[in-house]
Scaffold this active site. Structure first.
Site, short mmCIF file in Angstrom:
data_model
loop_
_atom_site.label_atom_id
_atom_site.label_comp_id
_atom_site.label_asym_id
_atom_site.label_seq_id
_atom_site.Cartn_x
_atom_site.Cartn_y
_atom_site.Cartn_z
CE1 TYR A 9 -3.77 -2.49 0.90
CE2 TYR A 9 -2.24 -3.28 2.56
CZ TYR A 9 -3.39 -3.45 1.83
OH TYR A 9 -4.18 -4.56 2.04
CB CYS A 38 -5.96 5.40 9.07
SG CYS A 38 -6.73 4.40 7.78
#
Length: 454
Positions: A315, A411
């Site tokens: 990612y 997150c």
């Protein structure tokens, strides 16, 4: 017999927790009620607005006993605005609640009560930190409105300032809003799919001061573009780039596929930790540059590189973490499913003179096994997934190839905890968790976690 909570009931209760979206939680005979505006430790009066089978919602009527951490929010449109959720909580209180949020999911979901969760790394000045603002424009009763969406709706609240965005963004928002009719330009009408100006996006390089203004329009033909460019330059003399992005679709997605330069280059630059990044109108780039350096420095610390390691950055986006790692690693391999992000990553590596990076577009769970089959071996794997967490196929890939050290940048504490449980069951040990406050005044928290193969 337990009391059955009914809609429109007026009740008094103690707030025992805070939800992920900043609402207070009260329990009436075990039945949870979510109350926006209430804080843990408070006794409040509230009216039940909606009841579901397992929980309900209520409106705060009166604070009987306030929390010691309650403060007067400085923003005039809080709490109607959906951008911030916890301005009414002192910053020290915000950091403590965010640590508790991470601690709770480590205990409840990850089943890791002994893993250290350190105090949250916060900001010295938790205001005006956003380097990107996306401001919707609309026509309402013959008047141009611009600002932010009312909480839980798609209705724009007409505002003049935002205390978490840059002062340049405020100036551009106000200037364009008050000048559109004079210029003969119509703001976008979402219901009728008519009008011209949809959004104004302002991006600023914190370290360089370079500023980009993006005018998102419904069609390409821009009759008054020269006048608009001069208007923006007159109020923000330091603006380095003005571009038009064309989005002709009836959609909630802000940006379209076509971007045209109106003034200056199509990119601005910024620096984080000595690494330079080129940022275009559509580039993904972390919102809070000061805390991004804190976050990525923590990831680098947990990677514990000596200069001999080969590292995967899954990612990888535009290569922000990859280039931090490349300063101390032998080689860094970045993978990202968005091809444009990979092009940005390659360009950023070139701009900084890195020759020990390789970037490839594709799904991490497909690309990483191929790298192994090509004979490559990796010492450290860094993942920075979206809010939904790691793809289950990627987790299986990790457990199959077993790099000795993992660094998980998250997150979303809940999906982090879910994935840690899977990795623990597959042979990894979670060493410690460091939360970082990337979004002061909001209820979000990021966390960096260090894992080692047992």
């Amino acid at each position: 017999m337990a009391y059955a909570v009914q809609q429109n009931d007026r009740l008094i209760g103690e707030i025992i927790d805070l939800t992920h979206d900043g609402s207070g939680v009260a329990k009436i005979d075990g039945y949870p009620l979510f109350i926006p505006g209430a804080l843990p430790g408070e006794t409040v009066e509230f009216k039940v607005t909606k009841t579901l089978k397992k929980y309900g919602f209520a409106k705060l009527l009166n604070i009987v006993e306030p929390s010691e951490d309650r403060v007067e929010p400085p923003c005039p449109v809080f709490p109607e605005c959906g951008g911030c959720q916890i301005q009414h909580l002192s910053y020290e209180g915000q950091l403590e609640r965010k640590r508790k949020m991470v601690r709770d999911v480590m205990d409840r979901i990850a089943k890791l009560p002994d893993v250290p969760v350190h105090p949250v790394k916060g900001m010295e000045h938790p205001w005006r930190y956003r380097n990107k603002s996306q401001i919707p424009f609309a026509e309402r009763d013959g008047k141009v409105v611009a600002g932010f969406f009312r909480r839980g709706t798609h209705t724009i609240m007409d505002t003049e300032t935002c205390l978490i965005q840059s002062t340049e963004a405020d100036v551009v928002m106000r200037t364009i809003k008050h000048s559109l009719h004079e210029l003969g330009i119509k703001a976008y009408d979402e219901q009728k799919d008519k009008g011209f100006l949809r959004h104004v996006v302002i991006r600023k390089g914190k370290a360089t001061g370079e500023t980009m203004v993006v005018l998102v329009t419904r069609n390409r033909k821009f009759k008054k573009k020269d006048e608009v460019v001069e208007l923006i330059r007159s109020v923000v003399p330091d603006v380095t780039s003005i571009v038009q992005n064309v989005n002709d679709r009836k959609t909630n997605v802000i940006m379209g596929d076509e971007t045209v330069s109106l003034y200056g280059p199509p990119v601005i630059t910024d620096k984080i930790g000595g690494v330079t990044f080129e940022i275009s109108a559509r580039s993904f780039y972390q919102i809070n540059p000061d805390q991004t350096e804190v976050l990525y420095s923590q990831a680098l610390d947990y990677a514990n590189l000596s200069g001999n390691e080969t590292v995967i950055d899954a990612y990888c986006g535009i290569g922000t973490i990859s280039l931090f790692l490349a300063k101390q690693a032998k080689e860094v391999y970045g993978v990202e499913i968005v091809p444009q992000a990979i092009e940005d990553a390659k360009r950023n590596a070139e701009v900084n003179g890195f020759t020990n990076t390789r970037f490839e577009a594709g799904a991490a769970e497909d690309v990483i096994p191929r790298w192994y089959k090509e004979g490559k071996r990796f010492d450290v794997l860094v993942v920075d997934p979206p809010r939904k967490g790691c793809d289950e196929h990627l987790l299986r890939t990790i457990l199959e190839y077993r790099p000795k050290r993992l660094v998980y940048v998250s997150c979303n504490p809940a999906t982090l905890a879910r994935d840690l449980r899977i990795l623990e069951d597959g042979g990894y040990k979670t060493k410690e968790v460091q939360p970082v406050d990337m979004f002061p005044q909001s209820s979000h928290v990021e966390a960096v976690t260090w894992l080692e193969l047992r």
